[in-house]
Design a protein around this motif. Sequence first.
Motif, mmCIF file in Angstrom:
data_model
loop_
_atom_site.group_PDB
_atom_site.id
_atom_site.type_symbol
_atom_site.label_atom_id
_atom_site.label_comp_id
_atom_site.label_asym_id
_atom_site.label_seq_id
_atom_site.Cartn_x
_atom_site.Cartn_y
_atom_site.Cartn_z
ATOM 1 N N ALA A 151 96.119 105.067 18.245
ATOM 2 C CA ALA A 151 94.748 104.559 18.152
ATOM 3 C C ALA A 151 94.579 103.356 19.074
ATOM 4 C CB ALA A 151 94.435 104.160 16.714
ATOM 5 N N SER A 152 93.349 103.066 19.442
ATOM 6 C CA SER A 152 93.072 101.962 20.363
ATOM 7 C C SER A 152 93.626 100.639 19.846
ATOM 8 C CB SER A 152 91.559 101.843 20.598
ATOM 9 O OG SER A 152 91.049 103.010 21.193
ATOM 10 N N ILE A 153 93.429 100.378 18.561
ATOM 11 C CA ILE A 153 93.905 99.120 17.977
ATOM 12 C C ILE A 153 95.420 98.990 18.126
ATOM 13 C CG2 ILE A 153 94.176 97.837 15.831
ATOM 14 C CD1 ILE A 153 91.382 97.679 16.906
ATOM 15 N N ILE A 203 88.657 95.785 20.026
ATOM 16 C CA ILE A 203 90.041 95.314 20.144
ATOM 17 C C ILE A 203 90.138 93.804 20.340
ATOM 18 C CG2 ILE A 203 90.751 97.548 21.098
ATOM 19 C CD1 ILE A 203 91.002 96.172 23.835
ATOM 20 N N GLY A 204 89.008 93.126 20.549
ATOM 21 C CA GLY A 204 89.027 91.685 20.781
ATOM 22 C C GLY A 204 89.767 90.899 19.708
ATOM 23 N N PRO A 205 89.488 91.155 18.418
ATOM 24 C CA PRO A 205 90.204 90.422 17.374
ATOM 25 C C PRO A 205 91.719 90.651 17.412
ATOM 26 C CG PRO A 205 88.233 91.441 16.483
ATOM 27 C CD PRO A 205 88.400 91.989 17.874
ATOM 28 N N GLN A 247 86.773 89.180 30.676
ATOM 29 C CA GLN A 247 87.269 88.103 29.822
ATOM 30 C C GLN A 247 86.209 87.671 28.805
ATOM 31 O OE1 GLN A 247 88.300 85.426 33.032
ATOM 32 N NE2 GLN A 247 90.492 85.829 32.787
ATOM 33 N N GLU A 248 84.968 87.606 29.258
ATOM 34 C CA GLU A 248 83.877 87.228 28.355
ATOM 35 C C GLU A 248 83.746 88.226 27.209
ATOM 36 O OE1 GLU A 248 78.976 86.848 28.418
ATOM 37 O OE2 GLU A 248 80.088 87.159 30.281
ATOM 38 N N LEU A 249 83.750 89.517 27.542
ATOM 39 C CA LEU A 249 83.607 90.547 26.511
ATOM 40 C C LEU A 249 84.830 90.616 25.602
ATOM 41 C CD1 LEU A 249 81.983 93.441 28.594
ATOM 42 C CD2 LEU A 249 80.855 91.922 26.946
#
Length: 274
Positions: free
Chosen positions: A60-62, A87-89, A113-115
């Motif tokens: 999975a992506s995570i 996935i940022g967190p 980087q912002e996203l």
Amino acid sequence: MDNAVTRPGLKFGFIGVGNMGGALARAVRRNVPGDHLTLANRTRERAETLAEELGCAAGASIGVAEWADFLFLGVKPQVMRDLLSEIGPVLAKRRNRFVLVTMAAGMTIARIQELAGGEYPVIRIMPNTPAAFGEGMTLYTRGTGVTEEEEGQFLTAMAGAGQFSPLPERLMDAGAAVSGCGPAFVDLFIESLADGGVACGLSRSQAMELAIQTVLGSARLVQRSGQHPGALKDAVCSPGGATIQGVRTLEAAGFRSAVMEAVIASWEKNADLR
């Protein structure tokens, strides 16, 4: 696929294994052991099918985002926001170093980087479809947070994709309009060249074989001879011969201008994607 040359322990993950992501995953697998490569895709079956082919894992992506040292983001620009929100967190919680590799047209390193929610090390690449067979032309920009060692590791792992050319980020959209979009223009030319042969009486298979090898051989001649394409064109155009009449017809139809306008239109669209 047992000729691994990258440093033991270095892990590569792909989120998004469509045509381009899948081609790059195949290239990485030529130099990376299967247990150091994991694939994820919105349609899990696609990742599983490719993972079986390459002898690696699907997840999975995570999970891939938690695991990979080099994390390839193989999704289209319009999907990138949703992916990085997901996935940022996970990225924020990581304590070990990792590098994001983005291939989304028009999206700058700063935007990624912002996203993603952090000033993570990012390598921005613009590959093309011939990478699937080791004949690609991949442009890349190394973000300021990426070390020379990491750049070397990336290039070693990706060597199976073909040639790589570093480019300032301000020129990535222009370069992508040539090498990223260019295969479609070349494919159109090959098809048209073969169509002309069919119109003159050749079978479809004969015409396609001639067109493909002619384009391949002509490109190699330009590459290896070091001569300007115009000089090589002149060498084929005998006075009063058939070739110069064909060239005259192409010029009358605006062939060179049409190709230039196609590149400019693609460049402008890349800029719009920002």
